[in-house]
Design a protein around this motif. Structure first.
Motif, mmCIF file in Angstrom:
data_model
loop_
_atom_site.group_PDB
_atom_site.id
_atom_site.type_symbol
_atom_site.label_atom_id
_atom_site.label_comp_id
_atom_site.label_asym_id
_atom_site.label_seq_id
_atom_site.Cartn_x
_atom_site.Cartn_y
_atom_site.Cartn_z
ATOM 1 N N THR A 96 0.842 -1.159 -0.088
ATOM 2 C CA THR A 96 -0.110 0.192 -0.070
ATOM 3 C C THR A 96 0.873 1.210 -0.171
ATOM 4 O OG1 THR A 96 -0.472 -0.013 2.636
ATOM 5 C CG2 THR A 96 -2.062 -1.078 1.106
ATOM 6 N N GLU A 97 1.955 1.221 0.651
ATOM 7 C CA GLU A 97 3.076 2.157 0.440
ATOM 8 C C GLU A 97 3.591 2.516 -0.768
ATOM 9 O OE1 GLU A 97 6.051 1.280 3.315
ATOM 10 O OE2 GLU A 97 4.691 1.582 4.882
ATOM 11 N N ARG A 98 3.633 1.389 -1.772
ATOM 12 C CA ARG A 98 4.321 1.502 -2.999
ATOM 13 C C ARG A 98 3.633 1.454 -4.228
ATOM 14 N NH1 ARG A 98 9.117 -2.261 0.059
ATOM 15 N NH2 ARG A 98 10.133 -0.324 1.313
ATOM 16 N N ILE A 99 2.315 0.799 -4.233
ATOM 17 C CA ILE A 99 1.634 0.665 -5.263
ATOM 18 C C ILE A 99 0.436 1.658 -5.288
ATOM 19 C CG2 ILE A 99 0.593 -1.032 -6.505
ATOM 20 C CD1 ILE A 99 2.608 -3.150 -5.792
ATOM 21 N N GLU A 100 0.091 2.015 -6.161
ATOM 22 C CA GLU A 100 -1.054 2.818 -6.339
ATOM 23 C C GLU A 100 -2.465 1.920 -6.387
ATOM 24 O OE1 GLU A 100 -3.317 6.338 -6.225
ATOM 25 O OE2 GLU A 100 -1.298 6.295 -6.191
#
Length: 177
Positions: A138-142
């Motif tokens: 969730t931090e790295r992928i939209e």
């Protein structure tokens, strides 16, 4: 016990994550909720494991007496394979049992890792790995979506796991939520 922990921390987790990714593809609003509020990751994991338990059942039992289960006579000496994950979608236990509801009461009360003295010894490890995975994702992928070419072939037997899952994703901009 160590073997069961390895299975719980590897195979069960792998299948749980692929089923969860499919739920995200089918319900992108869930992923938006996870990105907006990281405290929803744990309820998502628990609800996803309830709806699509990676392990459907493990225990085989021999009946010691005649019994009737939901009107079906089962004679003494019958061999039963218990599919405990069926309890996860029992409408008598869960309203709208096939829906992911992040605010559901008793989140984590499912039977995906069994319960009681026969609970999977790898349950804690699997939950930890899933939590770390979804927090990083969730931090790295939209967002996620299915890539072309998925066949959705599943592991035969007691496991519910897609053998191969092809995804496309959009990286998050700026590296934060």
């Amino acid at each position: 016990i160590v073997y069961a922990m390895v299975i719980g921390g590897l195979e069960t987790t792998q299948y749980a994550l692929t089923e969860q990714a499919q739920l995200i593809c089918e319900h992108p609003e869930l992923y938006a909720q996870l990105r907006a509020d990281p405290s929803q990751v744990r309820p998502f994991i628990e609800e996803a494991m309830r709806v699509r338990a990676p392990t459907q059942g493990l225990s085989t039992r021999l009946t010691t007496r005649d019994e009737v289960f939901q009107g079906v006579p089962v004679p003494k000496g019958s061999l039963l394979h218990l599919r405990f994950a069926a309890g996860n979608v029992d409408p008598e236990q869960y309203a709208c049992p096939h829906e992911i509801q992040l605010g559901r009461k008793r989140v984590g009360g499912h039977l995906s890792f069994s319960q009681g003295p026969r609970i999977c010894p790898g349950a804690g490890l699997s939950r930890l790995e899933q939590t770390i995975a979804w927090n990083r994702l969730t931090e790295r992928i939209e967002g996620f979506r299915y890539a072309p070419g998925n066949k959705f072939l599943h592991q035969p037997g007691i496991m519910l796991g897609t053998l191969e899952l092809l995804l496309e994703f959009d990286p998050a901009t700026g590296g934060s939520r």
